[in-house]
Design a protein around this motif. Structure first.
Motif, short mmCIF file in Angstrom:
data_model
loop_
_atom_site.label_atom_id
_atom_site.label_comp_id
_atom_site.label_asym_id
_atom_site.label_seq_id
_atom_site.Cartn_x
_atom_site.Cartn_y
_atom_site.Cartn_z
N PRO A 169 0.83 -1.15 0.15
CA PRO A 169 -0.04 0.01 0.16
C PRO A 169 0.88 1.31 -0.14
O PRO A 169 0.51 2.33 -0.68
CB PRO A 169 -0.97 -0.20 1.27
CG PRO A 169 -0.23 -0.96 2.23
CD PRO A 169 0.49 -2.08 1.29
N LEU A 170 2.08 1.16 0.42
CA LEU A 170 2.84 2.39 0.58
C LEU A 170 3.45 2.70 -0.80
O LEU A 170 3.46 3.92 -1.44
CB LEU A 170 4.16 2.19 1.47
CG LEU A 170 4.94 3.20 1.60
CD1 LEU A 170 4.45 4.67 2.02
CD2 LEU A 170 6.29 3.02 2.35
N LEU A 171 3.66 1.72 -1.78
CA LEU A 171 4.18 1.79 -2.93
C LEU A 171 3.02 2.55 -3.84
O LEU A 171 3.10 3.21 -4.66
CB LEU A 171 4.56 0.60 -3.69
CG LEU A 171 5.88 0.03 -3.22
CD1 LEU A 171 6.36 -1.31 -3.53
CD2 LEU A 171 7.28 0.94 -3.27
N ARG A 172 1.65 1.82 -3.59
CA ARG A 172 0.56 2.35 -4.33
C ARG A 172 0.31 3.76 -3.93
O ARG A 172 -0.16 4.73 -4.89
CB ARG A 172 -0.71 1.58 -3.88
CG ARG A 172 -0.52 -0.04 -4.65
CD ARG A 172 -1.87 -0.72 -3.81
NE ARG A 172 -2.08 -2.05 -4.57
CZ ARG A 172 -2.77 -3.00 -4.43
NH1 ARG A 172 -3.61 -2.77 -3.46
NH2 ARG A 172 -2.79 -4.24 -4.98
N SER A 173 0.38 4.00 -2.62
CA SER A 173 -0.23 5.61 -2.37
C SER A 173 1.13 6.43 -2.94
O SER A 173 0.92 7.47 -3.43
CB SER A 173 0.04 5.68 -0.96
OG SER A 173 1.28 5.48 -0.06
N MET A 174 2.32 5.97 -2.98
CA MET A 174 3.42 7.16 -3.70
C MET A 174 3.08 7.32 -5.34
O MET A 174 3.15 8.24 -5.69
CB MET A 174 4.57 6.33 -3.60
CG MET A 174 5.38 6.15 -2.12
SD MET A 174 6.73 5.29 -1.88
CE MET A 174 8.01 6.40 -2.96
N LYS A 175 2.54 6.22 -5.87
CA LYS A 175 2.08 6.29 -7.34
C LYS A 175 0.82 7.18 -7.42
O LYS A 175 0.82 8.03 -8.27
CB LYS A 175 1.84 4.87 -7.96
CG LYS A 175 1.28 4.85 -9.16
CD LYS A 175 2.28 5.31 -10.01
CE LYS A 175 2.11 4.99 -11.68
NZ LYS A 175 0.74 5.56 -12.16
#
Length: 706
Positions: A169-175
Motif C-alpha cells: 500500500p505504501l508503493l501504491r500511495s506513492m504512485k
C-alpha cells in the motif's frame, strides 16, 4: 574503554564504506550490460514494468556480487502487519549429479517467493488452512548483504491477492500522489516533470540501559517497558542530558551503529542525547518514502543488535519509564519532483508563490478532512502512554504554520497584501562571532503536524512504530485533495482566477485545523473542542473511526485497500491492543506474585523478628521505628494481595470477550485501571522496602550508569 573515540577508528574511510553492502545503482552500472542497466533505471526511476529476461540477468549479477560479499543465502525481506520485518533464508546451493553443489540464483527466485501466509496477522483475510502467500521483488529498494545473507526487499500478498504487508500500500500511495501532483504541475506549465516523489526523514529516539540490569526485569524483557517502578530522585528536571556530552561508552556504540548503517547505504547523519536520562536520538538524511521505511526498520534492528555487542540494551518502547519523557519518531514529510524541485519550498515570497500555496492548502484540507485517519496511524497501547503527556503532541491533530506562512494564507484568503515575516540578521554583539540569518518562523515542538521550512514534521509516531502507515495515509489523503483540485482547475476557463477562488474556499472551510500556539495547554483542548476537532485519546477510540465511510471510500477509490482489507487492519489493531495489555497484565501478576510479594514478606519477617527481639529486652528499648514501618508495610502488602486478585479476575473476564472492539474497550476501561492501581501500591512499597530485599533493579539503577 577510552572516553573518546580512538583516532585509528575514525580514519576517513566513510566514502568507501558507504553503500559497500548494497546492490545499488553504482554496482548495477558496473555489473549489468548496458541495455539491462538502462531497463533497470527505467523501472527504478519511472516505474516502468520489469521484464522477466531483465530479471534473469540481474539475478545472476546480484548473486555473483553477493557471493563476493560473503553471502551464502538469500531472503525475500518483507514487512507483514506485525510492524516489524520477516525473512526466510534459502542457500544459493544447487546439488549436482557428482555429489557437489553449484551456486545458482534465478530470475524467478529473485522475482517471487512463497512464504507461509497463514501465520502472520491477516484480520480474517486468510484462514489457517489457506497457507500460501507470495513475496514479490521491489526493484525500487536496493538489495543488500547483511551477515551471510542477500536481502531482497519485497512486497507480501496472499494467494488470492489480498495485501498482507505495509510496503504494497505504501508503493501504491506513492504512485497515486505522484499522478495527482503531476496533474497540478501540468496546470502550472511544468510539463517536464515525469514523477513526484514523497520523501521522508524519520528521526529515531531510543533508550540505552545496562544489559545486565535489563535481564533482571521480566517486564522489560516481555513488554519493553517497566510495569513497576517509582521515580528516581533525579530525572530530567535539571535538563542536563539533552544535547549533553555523549558518554564514551555510548559514543563507541553510536560509532558502530553509524558504520553498520553506512555499509547498508543508510545516511545516518545526526546523533545526540535526548531529554530523558539514558535517552538518545539518531536521524538520517531524507530518502524516498519506501526507502526511508526500509531504512528505518534496519535502523531499529541495528540499534538493538549493536547494543547487545556493547553489553547494552536498546529500548524502543514509546514509554519504557514512567515519570520521564518517552520516545517518539518524527516523520519529516516532503514532496519533490524528478527535476529537483521541492514542492513545499515557499520561496522568498510565499504569498505570491501560487504553486506552493496550492500544495500547502491541499495538505491543510487533507489533514482537516482525515484527522481520525492520521490519529489511527500512530495509535497503539504503548503510544497512549506518551501522547498528550507534556512530552509529545496531544491526540488532537492540528497543523502549525508559523509566522512566515500564516500571513501568506491570510493574504490569500482576504485578497489584501499582508506584510510577510522576513529573515532577520542576528547580531550577538561579539565582533569575533559572525552574524547570521534568523529563520522567518520559529519551530513549535508541541505541534503534532508542523511546517518546518520546506517540509511537514509529523511528530505523533511512537518510537517502535513502522513509518509506513502514516505515510500511506498522508500520501493518499493529500492525493485525494490534489485530484479534486485538478478536476476543478482543468475545467476552468481562467486558471489563475479559478485557482485563487478554489484556495480561498478551501482555506475558509479547513483553516480550523491550523493552530500556532501551545498544544500542551488545557486551553487548546477546550479550543479544539469548540472548533470541532476530534480528540481521540486512546487507541480503541481512534480505531473505532478507522472504517468510517469516508476512509473506506478514500482507500478504495485510489486502489490502496479494499473495504475488506481495511476491516482486516482494524481487527488486527484492536487485537494487537488487547494482546499487548493482556501480556502486560499477566507479566504484572507474575512479578507481583513471584517477586514483589515474596520480597515484601521477607522484609516484613525480618522486621517482625527485630521487633520481637527488642520487645523481649523490655520497655526501655524504643521499637517505634520497627512498629511503624512494619504496620505500614503490612498494610500495603495486604492491599497488594487484594489488587492482585482484582487484576487477575479482570484479566480473566477480558479474555472471555469475543468481540474484538468490545474486548479492547474492556482492556482500556477496566484492565488498565486495575493495572495502575496495582502498580501504585507496588511502587509505594518499593520506596519503603530495604534495597537488599527488592527483587529487581529500580529506576536509579536503570537510568544512571557509567
Amino acid at each position: 574503554m577510552s572516553e573518546e573515540l580512538e583516532v585509528k577508528d575514525c580514519k576517513n574511510d566513510v566514502i568507501d564504506l558507504f553503500g559497500s553492502k548494497v546492490f545499488n545503482i553504482t554496482v548495477m552500472r558496473k555489473r549489468l550490460p548496458k541495455h539491462i542497466y538502462k531497463s533497470m533505471m527505467s523501472t527504478i526511476k519511472e516505474d516502468t514494468p520489469l521484464d522477466e529476461n531483465v530479471a534473469e540477468v540481474v539475478a545472476n549479477a546480484m548473486k555473483d556480487w553477493a557471493l563476493e560479499q560473503g553471502a551464502t543465502h538469500f531472503t525475500h525481506w518483507f514487512q507483514p502487519m506485525t510492524g516489524i520485518t520477516a525473512e526466510k533464508h534459502d542457500a544459493f546451493i544447487s546439488p549436482t549429479e557428482e555429489g557437489k553443489v553449484i551456486m545458482e540464483f534465478s530470475g524467478k527466485e529473485l522475482i517471487k517467493g512463497e512464504p507461509d501466509a497463514s501465520s502472520f496477522p491477516s484480520g480474517g483475510l486468510r484462514a489457517t488452512f489457506e497457507a500460501r502467500g507470495y513475496t514479490a521483488w521491489d526493484p525500487t529498494s536496493f538489495a543488500f548483504v547483511k551477515g551471510t545473507t542477500l536481502y531482497i526487499p519485497t512486497t507480501f500478498i496472499s494467494y488470492s491477492g489480498e495485501i498482507l504487508d505495509k510496503k504494497t500500500p505504501l508503493l501504491r500511495s506513492m504512485k497515486v500522489i505522484s499522478d495527482e501532483a503531476i496533474r497540478i504541475l501540468r496546470l502550472f506549465g511544468k510539463t517536464d516533470v515525469k514523477k513526484v516523489t514523497t520523501t521522508v526523514g524519520a528521526e529515531q529516539e531510543y533508550f540505552l540501559i545496562e544489559r545486565d540490569m535489563y535481564k533482571k526485569r521480566k517486564d522489560l524483557i516481555l513488554t519493553g517497558r517497566t510495569l513497576f517502578g517509582s521515580k528516581a530522585p533525579k530525572g530530567q528536571e535539571k535538563e542536563d542530558h539533552y544535547f549533553g556530552r555523549i558518554r564514551g561508552r555510548v559514543c563507541h556504540f553510536m560509532r558502530d551503529v553509524d558504520r553498520e548503517l553506512w555499509e547498508l547505504g543508510i545516511p545516518s547523519k545526526t546523533r545526540h542525547n535526548e531529554v530523558a536520562p539514558a535517552q538518545h536520538e539518531l536521524a538520517p538524511v531524507f530518502s524516498t518514502s519506501n526507502l526511508a521505511t526500509d531504512n528505518n526498520q534496519l535502523i531499529m534492528e541495528t540499534l538493538q543488535r549493536v547494543a547487545f555487542r556493547h553489553d547494552l540494551q536498546c529500548l524502543l518502547h514509546e514509554k519504557p519509564f514512567a515519570g520521564v519523557n518517552g520516545s517518539g519518531k518524527h516523520n519529516n514529510w516532503a514532496l519533490s519532483t524528478d527535476t529537483g524541485e521541492n514542492l513545499l519550498n515557499p520561496g522568498k515570497t510565499p504569498s505570491e508563490n501560487l504553486q506552493f500555496l496550492t500544495f500547502l492548502v491541499a495538505v491543510i484540507e487533507a489533514v482537516d478532512r482525515y484527522p481520525e485517519l492520521l490519529r489511527c496511524t500512530v495509535a497503539s497501547a504503548g503510544n497512549d502512554h506518551r501522547l498528550g503527556a507534556n512530552e509529545a503532541p496531544p491526540a488532537i491533530v492540528s497543523i502549525f504554520l508559523g509566522d512566515q506562512l500564516t500571513p501568506a494564507l491570510k493574504s490569500l484568503e482576504t485578497g489584501k497584501p499582508v506584510e510577510e515575516a522576513k529573515d532577520l540578521v542576528m547580531d550577538l554583539g561579539v565582533d569575533a562571532v559572525p552574524n547570521f540569518i534568523v529563520d522567518a518562523t520559529d519551530r513549535n515542538r508541541t505541534s503534532p503536524f508542523a511546517f518546518t521550512g520546506n517540509k511537514f514534521e509529523f511528530r505523533m509516531l511512537g518510537s517502535n512504530q513502522s513509518i509506513a502507515g502514516p505515510n500511506i495515509a498522508l500520501n493518499t489523503m493529500v492525493a485525494e485533495v490534489l485530484g479534486e483540485f485538478a478536476d476543478k482547475l482543468e475545467a476552468a476557463d481562467d486558471f489563475k482566477t479559478a485557482l485563487i477562488d478554489l484556495l480561498r474556499e478551501s482555506l475558509k472551510e479547513h483553516k480550523r485545523v491550523v493552530f500556532n500556539g501551545n498544544n500542551y495547554s488545557e486551553e487548546w483542548v477546550e479550543e479544539a473542542e469548540r472548533r470541532g476537532l476530534p480528540n481521540l485519546k486512546a487507541t480503541p477510540d481512534a480505531f473505532a473511526t478507522y472504517c468510517e465511510p469516508k476512509n473506506v471510500e478514500l482507500f478504495d477509490k485510489h486502489g490502496i485497500y479494499t473495504h475488506g482489507e481495511l476491516d482486516a487492519r482494524q481487527e488486527i489493531h484492536f487485537e494487537d491492543y488487547s494482546k499487548t495489555l493482556n501480556i502486560e497484565a499477566l507479566t504484572m501478576l507474575t512479578m507481583a506474585k513471584r517477586e514483589i510479594l515474596p520480597a515484601v514478606l521477607d522484609y516484613t519477617k525480618d522486621l517482625a523478628d527485630i521487633l520481637t527481639q527488642k520487645k523481649a529486652l523490655g520497655d526501655f528499648i524504643d521499637a517505634t521505628a520497627e512498629e511503624t514501618v512494619l504496620q505500614n508495610v503490612s498494610k500495603l502488602s495486604g492491599s497488594l494481595v487484594k489488587k492482585v486478585e482484582i487484576l487477575d479476575k479482570t484479566v480473566i473476564e477480558a479474555q472471555g470477550i469475543e468481540d474484538v472492539q468490545e474486548q479492547a474497550r474492556f482492556y482500556q476501561n477496566k484492565v488498565i485501571e486495575a493495572m495502575e492501581s496495582l502498580r501504585a501500591t507496588a511502587d509505594e512499597l518499593e520506596t519503603m522496602v530495604g534495597e537488599k530485599y527488592w527483587p529487581f533493579p529500580i529506576y536509579e539503577d536503570l537510568l544512571f550508569y557509567v
